[in-house]
Design an enzyme around this catalytic site. Structure first.
Site, PDB file in Angstrom:
ATOM      1  N   GLU A 213       0.839  -1.214   0.000  1.00 31.36           N
ATOM      2  CA  GLU A 213       0.000   0.000   0.000  1.00 31.36           C
ATOM      3  C   GLU A 213       0.868   1.256   0.000  1.00 31.36           C
ATOM      4  O   GLU A 213       0.726   2.140   0.843  1.00 31.36           O
ATOM      5  CB  GLU A 213      -0.969  -0.015   1.180  1.00 31.36           C
ATOM      6  CG  GLU A 213      -1.994  -1.130   1.083  1.00 31.36           C
ATOM      7  CD  GLU A 213      -3.091  -1.090   2.145  1.00 31.36           C
ATOM      8  OE1 GLU A 213      -3.075  -0.168   2.999  1.00 31.36           O
ATOM      9  OE2 GLU A 213      -3.971  -1.967   2.128  1.00 31.36           O
ATOM     10  N   GLU A 351      -5.024  -8.859  -0.406  1.00 26.52           N
ATOM     11  CA  GLU A 351      -5.797  -8.577   0.804  1.00 26.52           C
ATOM     12  C   GLU A 351      -7.261  -8.485   0.403  1.00 26.52           C
ATOM     13  O   GLU A 351      -7.635  -7.643  -0.420  1.00 26.52           O
ATOM     14  CB  GLU A 351      -5.354  -7.283   1.490  1.00 26.52           C
ATOM     15  CG  GLU A 351      -3.995  -7.365   2.166  1.00 26.52           C
ATOM     16  CD  GLU A 351      -3.665  -6.124   2.990  1.00 26.52           C
ATOM     17  OE1 GLU A 351      -4.613  -5.455   3.493  1.00 26.52           O
ATOM     18  OE2 GLU A 351      -2.472  -5.825   3.146  1.00 26.52           O
TER      19      GLU A 351
END
Length: 551
Positions: A213, A351
């Site tokens: 991220e 995820e």
């Protein structure tokens, strides 16, 4: 009508009322006035004559982060713990993970990956630094679980490693040093240090994530900044023995399609280094591009909805958001196709899962009790990944133990498997099987403003020719009566198992029987190329079709 007949009829009516009252008192009102179960009719066409891509086993991967009790207690209890363990890793959790054939485990994060410095987690455990987990509320970090313990977990489970290196607060030298430590031959200095710490032979390292991220907790980078960093890391992050490592780049924040466009453009313009280990011109910069997407009740990260005691509106809202996964994958894949029409770069949804607000009395950070809704979210998501197997080559449930949508929950020395675990156990037959397309005709499930398909379906054919069809009924109120046409499929026997529960928020408990154990479906009929069955409301069903079926 004469007066006499009228009187006679009134007398019969009175006797009927008396009999009815007696029946109600003995049997209960519902037994007399029971209504027919609401149903919807659906048809499937299963195209065995049009086999698709292989469903990569790594779509059924998992994710572990140093967060809450995801590692400590959930996996690592220490060698001196009274909880049964092998070298500090709890045995009941390992057994549960082996049962569902977990193929891959991503570690150490998550946001934790970009504050993690690998040297803190090697060497004598008594001498490892006691750190601070700045990614998650400054919780203490003992570093008792590090590289060797992670690799030991993998070997006990039978899973492959997927390590995310620190791009946010680390550097290329640190990432390269970690790769040398894990994969260099034993006659090198990194290999000798690894042997001193208990591992002589180098580990195989199939997957490395270049950050996590990076648009957020992993560095607040722009797409161009990250693409430049990716090219830099890719020049030096490599294996020093065994097969070439596959690099996974940080993908977009949900629907940031411009990020995908920028990173793919940079990845496909890779220019090789002249050394023998370098990438060649016909090879993209990375093996995969990640995507993170979570389901909750609505579209507001600050109000994700209750995990228990929720309404049908919350049920529907969470499933609508889960179903958006299909659109996200389709649109990101279309951008990837422009840069990579041969589909050399996979999409790694590393995820995913249901993420709801933890209850006030939750025993640890991001701990959620597990409900029937989680099972339906898992079945729906895995069906979507299966259907996109030409591009989706990996997915990692967040997270494996004790954190949000888990496979396993622990409480001290107790452990329970969740409804999501049961879905992975049912769906493991899809691993490495061939995708079989399915056309679905069914009415929509409508709840207020929410509308989505009643049924989600995926199918595959395994190496011995058995067909498996996974069917999710999203409607919490109506059974689905299904007629399926089998095209290019030969089978003599069919059977099915179904997971459901009494209520949409039925949850697993540490005490008492497991309400989610799948049960046989009794009404499966296979006649020639026609299959019929009924699946309950709010359920996940796995159908198996073969020439013969062994228990």
């Amino acid at each position: 009508m004469t007066q006499g007949r009228t009187s006679t009829k009134r007398g019969i009516g009175l006797r009927w009322v008396l009999l009815l009252s007696a029946a109600l008192s003995l049997m209960g009102r519902d037994a007399v006035f029971a209504r027919a179960e609401p149903t919807v009719a659906a048809s499937l066409t299963i195209h065995g004559d049009k086999p698709g891509a292989t469903i990569d086993r790594n779509i059924y991967g998992q994710f572990v982060e140093h967060l809450g009790r995801g590692v400590y207690e959930g996996i690592w209890v220490g060698k001196d713990s009274p909880i049964p363990n092998v070298r500090g890793i709890r045995s009941d959790v390992v057994a549960a993970l082996r049962q569902v054939k977990v193929p891959l485990i991503r570690w150490p994060g998550g946001c934790f990956a970009d504050i993690y410095h690998w040297r803190d987690g090697v060497g004598d455990p008594a001498k490892r630094p006691r750190g601070i987990n700045a990614a998650w509320s400054n919780a203490p970090e003992s570093n008792a679980f590090g590289t060797h313990e992670y690799m030991d977990l993998l070997e006990q489970v039978g899973a492959a490693p997927f390590v995310s290196v620190n791009v946010g607060s680390g550097n290329v030298r640190e990432a390269d040093d970690w790769m040398r430590y894990m994969t260099a031959p034993v006659d090198s200095d990194p290999g000798r240090e690894r042997a001193t710490n208990g591992r002589t032979q180098p580990w195989e390292m199939p997957f490395i994530g270049i950050g996590n991220e990076s648009w957020g907790c992993g560095g607040n980078m722009t797409a161009q900044t990250y693409a430049t960093a990716l090219r830099h890391y890719a020049a030096y992050v490599r294996t020093y023995s065994g097969p070439r490592v596959k690099l996974i780049a940080v993908g977009a924040d949900t629907d940031d399609y411009a990020w995908t466009d920028t990173v793919m453009a940079q990845a496909m313009q890779w220019r090789p280094n002249p050394t023998p280990l370098a990438y060649t011109t016909d090879r993209p910069l990375m093996w995969g591009l990640s995507l993170h997407f979570y389901a909750f009740a609505g579209n507001d990260w600050r109000n994700k909805g209750r995990n228990i005691g929720f309404s049908e509106a919350d049920w529907a809202a969470a499933l609508v958001r889960t179903n958006l996964t299909d659109d996200l994958i389709t649109r990101h894949s279309a951008i990837m196709d422009r840069h990579d029409p041969e589909k050399k770069v996979g999409l790694a949804v590393d995820e995913w899962g249901g993420w709801f607000d933890s209850e006030k009395d939750a025993p640890s950070a991001l701990y959620l009790e597990s409900t029937l809704r989680d099972a339906v979210i898992a079945g729906l998501s895995l069906n979507i990944f299966n259907r996109h197997a030409d591009r989706v080559r990996m997915a990692n449930l967040a997270q494996m133990v004790n954190v949000i949508q888990s496979l396993v929950l622990t409480r001290g020395d107790k452990m329970v498997v969740t409804p999501t675990w049961h879905i992975f156990d049912m769906y493991k037959v899809h691993q490495d099987a061939t995708l079989i397309p399915v056309d679905v005709v069914a009415p929509d499930y409508i709840a207020g403003n929410a509308r989505l398909p009643t049924l989600s379906v995926s199918a595959s054919r395994d190496a011995v020719g058995k067909l498996h069809v996974s069917i999710v009924n999203l409607d919490p109120n109506k059974r689905a009566d299904i007629r399926a046409a089998l095209v290019g499929v030969k089978g003599r026997v069919a059977r099915a198992r179904v997971l459901t529960a009494d209520a949409i928020d039925t949850r697993i408990r540490f005490e008492g029987p497991d309400p989610f154990v799948p049960k046989p479906v009794r009404n499966v009929r296979l006649q020639g190329d026609r299959l019929t069955l009924s699946v309950p409301a709010k359920s996940v069903t796995m159908v198996e079709i073969g020439a013969e079926i062994e228990d």
